[in-house]
Design an enzyme around this catalytic site. Structure first.
Site, PDB file in Angstrom:
ATOM      1  N   LYS A 132       0.845  -1.186   0.000  1.00  0.00           N
ATOM      2  CA  LYS A 132       0.000   0.000   0.000  1.00  0.00           C
ATOM      3  C   LYS A 132       0.892   1.251   0.000  1.00  0.00           C
ATOM      4  O   LYS A 132       2.033   1.154   0.438  1.00  0.00           O
ATOM      5  CB  LYS A 132      -0.919  -0.004   1.207  1.00  0.00           C
ATOM      6  CG  LYS A 132      -0.156   0.134   2.526  1.00  0.00           C
ATOM      7  CD  LYS A 132      -0.975   0.720   3.615  1.00  0.00           C
ATOM      8  CE  LYS A 132      -0.064   1.331   4.637  1.00  0.00           C
ATOM      9  NZ  LYS A 132      -0.656   2.008   5.710  1.00  0.00           N
ATOM     10  N   HIS A 162      -1.455  -5.944   5.618  1.00  0.00           N
ATOM     11  CA  HIS A 162      -1.017  -6.845   6.685  1.00  0.00           C
ATOM     12  C   HIS A 162      -2.049  -6.946   7.811  1.00  0.00           C
ATOM     13  O   HIS A 162      -1.985  -7.849   8.626  1.00  0.00           O
ATOM     14  CB  HIS A 162       0.357  -6.433   7.226  1.00  0.00           C
ATOM     15  CG  HIS A 162       0.356  -5.175   8.006  1.00  0.00           C
ATOM     16  ND1 HIS A 162       0.519  -3.944   7.438  1.00  0.00           N
ATOM     17  CD2 HIS A 162       0.196  -4.951   9.328  1.00  0.00           C
ATOM     18  CE1 HIS A 162       0.453  -3.022   8.372  1.00  0.00           C
ATOM     19  NE2 HIS A 162       0.264  -3.606   9.538  1.00  0.00           N
ATOM     20  N   GLU A 200      -2.673   5.405  17.933  1.00  0.00           N
ATOM     21  CA  GLU A 200      -1.291   5.091  18.298  1.00  0.00           C
ATOM     22  C   GLU A 200      -0.733   6.177  19.194  1.00  0.00           C
ATOM     23  O   GLU A 200      -1.085   7.354  19.029  1.00  0.00           O
ATOM     24  CB  GLU A 200      -0.400   5.058  17.054  1.00  0.00           C
ATOM     25  CG  GLU A 200      -0.711   3.961  16.086  1.00  0.00           C
ATOM     26  CD  GLU A 200       0.238   4.027  14.898  1.00  0.00           C
ATOM     27  OE1 GLU A 200       1.264   3.342  14.937  1.00  0.00           O
ATOM     28  OE2 GLU A 200      -0.060   4.763  13.950  1.00  0.00           O
ATOM     29  N   ASP A 219      -3.331   6.655   5.081  1.00  0.00           N
ATOM     30  CA  ASP A 219      -2.398   5.688   5.665  1.00  0.00           C
ATOM     31  C   ASP A 219      -3.125   4.533   6.337  1.00  0.00           C
ATOM     32  O   ASP A 219      -2.721   3.376   6.205  1.00  0.00           O
ATOM     33  CB  ASP A 219      -1.503   6.404   6.691  1.00  0.00           C
ATOM     34  CG  ASP A 219      -0.469   5.462   7.295  1.00  0.00           C
ATOM     35  OD1 ASP A 219       0.126   4.688   6.531  1.00  0.00           O
ATOM     36  OD2 ASP A 219      -0.270   5.491   8.529  1.00  0.00           O
ATOM     37  N   HIS A 224      -6.294  -0.350   5.695  1.00  0.00           N
ATOM     38  CA  HIS A 224      -6.528  -1.328   6.758  1.00  0.00           C
ATOM     39  C   HIS A 224      -7.939  -1.311   7.334  1.00  0.00           C
ATOM     40  O   HIS A 224      -8.589  -2.335   7.464  1.00  0.00           O
ATOM     41  CB  HIS A 224      -5.548  -1.086   7.907  1.00  0.00           C
ATOM     42  CG  HIS A 224      -4.125  -1.026   7.475  1.00  0.00           C
ATOM     43  ND1 HIS A 224      -3.570  -1.945   6.613  1.00  0.00           N
ATOM     44  CD2 HIS A 224      -3.130  -0.168   7.785  1.00  0.00           C
ATOM     45  CE1 HIS A 224      -2.298  -1.647   6.426  1.00  0.00           C
ATOM     46  NE2 HIS A 224      -2.006  -0.577   7.115  1.00  0.00           N
TER      47      HIS A 224
HETATM   48  P1  NDP Z   1      11.800   3.478   1.863  1.00  0.00           P
HETATM   49  O1  NDP Z   1      11.872   4.767   1.167  1.00  0.00           O
HETATM   50  O2  NDP Z   1      12.440   3.315   3.194  1.00  0.00           O
HETATM   51  O3  NDP Z   1      12.407   2.317   0.949  1.00  0.00           O
HETATM   52  C1  NDP Z   1      12.245   2.245  -0.420  1.00  0.00           C
HETATM   53  C2  NDP Z   1      13.524   1.704  -0.994  1.00  0.00           C
HETATM   54  O4  NDP Z   1      13.409   1.653  -2.406  1.00  0.00           O
HETATM   55  C3  NDP Z   1      14.714   2.604  -0.661  1.00  0.00           C
HETATM   56  O5  NDP Z   1      15.783   1.800  -0.255  1.00  0.00           O
HETATM   57  C4  NDP Z   1      14.979   3.282  -1.989  1.00  0.00           C
HETATM   58  O6  NDP Z   1      16.316   3.640  -2.159  1.00  0.00           O
HETATM   59  C5  NDP Z   1      14.596   2.187  -2.952  1.00  0.00           C
HETATM   60  N1  NDP Z   1      14.385   2.689  -4.303  1.00  0.00           N
HETATM   61  C6  NDP Z   1      13.773   3.844  -4.676  1.00  0.00           C
HETATM   62  N2  NDP Z   1      13.780   3.950  -6.021  1.00  0.00           N
HETATM   63  C7  NDP Z   1      14.409   2.853  -6.493  1.00  0.00           C
HETATM   64  C8  NDP Z   1      14.741   2.395  -7.789  1.00  0.00           C
HETATM   65  N3  NDP Z   1      14.411   3.076  -8.896  1.00  0.00           N
HETATM   66  N4  NDP Z   1      15.409   1.230  -7.900  1.00  0.00           N
HETATM   67  C9  NDP Z   1      15.742   0.516  -6.799  1.00  0.00           C
HETATM   68  N5  NDP Z   1      15.454   0.888  -5.556  1.00  0.00           N
HETATM   69  C10 NDP Z   1      14.794   2.051  -5.400  1.00  0.00           C
HETATM   70  O7  NDP Z   1      10.252   3.081   1.916  1.00  0.00           O
HETATM   71  P2  NDP Z   1       9.584   1.971   2.835  1.00  0.00           P
HETATM   72  O8  NDP Z   1      10.464   0.790   2.918  1.00  0.00           O
HETATM   73  O9  NDP Z   1       9.133   2.607   4.095  1.00  0.00           O
HETATM   74  O10 NDP Z   1       8.247   1.644   2.031  1.00  0.00           O
HETATM   75  C11 NDP Z   1       8.218   0.845   0.864  1.00  0.00           C
HETATM   76  C12 NDP Z   1       6.766   0.576   0.508  1.00  0.00           C
HETATM   77  O11 NDP Z   1       6.139  -0.124   1.575  1.00  0.00           O
HETATM   78  C13 NDP Z   1       5.936   1.848   0.303  1.00  0.00           C
HETATM   79  O12 NDP Z   1       4.989   1.596  -0.689  1.00  0.00           O
HETATM   80  C14 NDP Z   1       5.249   2.027   1.644  1.00  0.00           C
HETATM   81  O13 NDP Z   1       4.052   2.738   1.519  1.00  0.00           O
HETATM   82  C15 NDP Z   1       5.008   0.573   2.030  1.00  0.00           C
HETATM   83  N6  NDP Z   1       4.848   0.364   3.452  1.00  0.00           N
HETATM   84  C16 NDP Z   1       5.841   0.730   4.328  1.00  0.00           C
HETATM   85  C17 NDP Z   1       5.690   0.495   5.673  1.00  0.00           C
HETATM   86  C18 NDP Z   1       6.763   0.859   6.642  1.00  0.00           C
HETATM   87  O14 NDP Z   1       6.513   0.725   7.851  1.00  0.00           O
HETATM   88  N7  NDP Z   1       7.931   1.279   6.204  1.00  0.00           N
HETATM   89  C19 NDP Z   1       4.457  -0.126   6.218  1.00  0.00           C
HETATM   90  C20 NDP Z   1       3.501  -0.514   5.208  1.00  0.00           C
HETATM   91  C21 NDP Z   1       3.707  -0.258   3.886  1.00  0.00           C
HETATM   92  P3  NDP Z   1      16.750   5.165  -1.845  1.00  0.00           P
HETATM   93  O15 NDP Z   1      16.504   5.377  -0.391  1.00  0.00           O
HETATM   94  O16 NDP Z   1      18.203   5.158  -2.206  1.00  0.00           O
HETATM   95  O17 NDP Z   1      15.907   6.042  -2.720  1.00  0.00           O
END
Ligand code: NDP
Length: 456
Positions: A132, A162, A200, A219, A224
């Site tokens: 999401k 989740h 929260e 969000d 959810h």
């Molecule tokens: P982050 O920004 O922490 O992580 C995303 C990752 O993708 C980063 O490491 C980023 O690298 C990388 N990235 C971006 N562009 C590219 C690309 N073109 N090629 C390869 N890698 C790339 O986000 P989150 O992990 O927090 O979230 C990811 C997804 O999960 C989102 O859709 C979010 O809404 C969802 N989500 C997240 C939650 C959470 O608690 N974190 C909970 C529920 C859902 P860089 O930083 O170098 O740009």
């Protein structure tokens, strides 16, 4: 022996991967000694093999599963731009057996990667796991659905929510359908109101980059809490499988609208100002790093909906979620109507006909009943029958990952349901953007705006 599946996480250097996915993988391996998994990571950060191994080790340690690290010993991390066709092709090349592509990426990057995947040859049966938010409104969700189903069929698409992996949410179905005491009274004839609340105490926790563009409505409620509503409101499915269960949930969502189609009267929003959480000072939301105050992002949202079916018409379903509140309170509260007649002579007359409450984390069910038999046998009072359901041994993401690796999409969000969830909240988004609903304030660590507390 199961066939080894390759789980390729795109965006493996991000927060979701280290905080939720890797610990879930650890638990899954702990729980399923026969599971064979090939784990690969790709991301834009320049991580060495050692850095990736450390991320795995640290994440496994959070669930005390260091002894499982050896099961993903050969795991590799590749620095790659996953929106580049050649890079993406190289990542999936040579995969033998099942492949799960997990998009742990910012939503716009996920969409761009999917565009590119149209031209990449994927192993038969490849499963796509999408996080999401799925799109940013009904239209973009429909576009993304159309794109995704050109890559693989719908039953190989896992739109992760989740919450649907949470044992309490699943317990709703058991309590609802398996009890003569509950099943026949699960309707507007007997139920007065339903509240789904996810409050929260945590504040922004450095998530401005994502949260400031989403807010509490998108969000939590758009995804959810509307899924929880669907489980509460759906007609009884013949089976809990991917067709019957998802048909029933989607039908409930199709019937759901904002109460009286009036987002001005049936939605509320607020944002936290400076306060304290426990003994920790919390800055105002607008002073948090990365927040743009002019976005008017809400940190507390509430919408009341009606499920326009013969079963539910006239019953308010209120969905509410917020950050930086006095305490963590996650619950589903089903309030029953007063009985039609109570014999004269009782005192302490109840305002409702009992309450069934599901509490999430630690999971518990409480049945609040009106009883007599105290010192004055004619005085009614409230007593609660409670049963703890335990802490739940598995993380919600462990359940989700297990289903994804087994290719069981029953508890993933179906394409049409994802679009419906946007359709339901769109009038609220529009009214809030047009400033037709006032953005209230509450001090961090409080119960919310003063006039919300009573109804909360
Ligand atoms: P982050 O920004 O922490 O992580 C995303 C990752 O993708 C980063 O490491 C980023 O690298 C990388 N990235 C971006 N562009 C590219 C690309 N073109 N090629 C390869 N890698 C790339 O986000 P989150 O992990 O927090 O979230 C990811 C997804 O999960 C989102 O859709 C979010 O809404 C969802 N989500 C997240 C939650 C959470 O608690 N974190 C909970 C529920 C859902 P860089 O930083 O170098 O740009």
């Amino acid at each position: 022996m199961t066939t080894p599946t390759t789980l390729l996480i795109l965006g493996a250097s991000g927060d979701l991967t280290s905080r939720l996915l890797l610990p879930a993988i650890a638990q899954l391996l702990q729980q399923q000694p026969e599971r064979e998994l090939i784990l690969r990571g790709a991301g834009s950060d320049d991580w060495s093999a050692e850095r990736w191994q450390k991320a795995i080790h640290d994440a496994f340690a959070t669930v005390h599963a260091e002894d499982q690290v050896h099961r993903v010993d050969g795991s590799t991390y590749v620095q790659a731009d996953v929106t580049d066709r050649a890079a993406l092709s190289a990542l999936v090349e040579g995969v033998d057996g099942g492949l799960v592509l997990y998009f742990a990426l910012p939503p716009a990057v996920t969409a761009a990667a999917c565009e590119v995947l149209l031209d990449v040859t994927l192993p038969t049966g490849t499963v796509l796991a999408l996080e999401k938010p799925f799109g940013k409104d009904e239209h973009t969700a429909a576009e993304l659905n159309e794109l995704v189903t050109r890559i693989v069929p719908e039953n190989q698409v896992f739109r992760v929510d989740h919450f649907l992996g949470r044992s309490t949410v699943l317990n709703i179905m058991g309590v609802r359908f398996a009890n003569r005491l509950v099943e026949p009274v699960w309707s507007a004839d007997h139920v007065e109101s339903v509240l789904v609340r996810y409050d929260e105490s945590l504040a922004l926790e450095n998530r401005a980059r994502y949260y400031d563009k989403a807010g509490a409505l998108v969000d939590m409620i758009q995804s959810h809490l509307l899924q929880v509503l669907a489980i509460l409101a759906m007609e009884q499915p013949a089976d809990l499988d991917e067709i019957d269960l998802r048909d029933a949930m989607a039908a409930a969502l199709r019937a759901t609208r904002i109460w009286e189609d009036d987002p001005r009267g049936s939605t509320r929003r607020a944002r936290y100002t400076a306060g304290t959480s426990g003994d920790r000072p919390v800055p105002a939301y607008t002073d948090e790093d990365g927040v743009d105050p002019s976005r008017n992002t809400e940190t507390l949202a509430e919408i009341t909906c009606e499920v326009q079916t013969a079963r539910w018409a006239g019953v308010p379903f209120t969905l509410r979620s917020g950050k930086a509140l006095a305490g963590r309170r996650a619950e589903i509260v089903v309030t029953f109507r007063r009985v039609r007649h109570l014999p004269g002579g009782f005192t302490g007359l109840p305002t409702d006909g009992g309450v069934l409450r599901f509490t999430l984390g630690p999971d518990r069910i409480d049945l609040e009943l009106n009883v007599n038999g105290g010192d004055d046998p004619f005085a009614l009072r409230r007593e609660t029958l409670s049963t703890p359901l335990g802490e739940g041994t598995l993380l919600a993401y462990t359940e989700v990952l297990s289903e994804i690796l087994d290719g069981d999409v029953a508890l993933s969000v179906r394409a049409d349901a994802a679009e419906q969830c946007w359709r339901i909240i769109q009038p609220a988004i529009d009214a809030w953007r047009a400033d037709e609903v006032v953005l209230e304030e509450y001090p961090a660590g409080s119960l919310g705006p003063a006039d919300w507390a009573t109804s909360a």
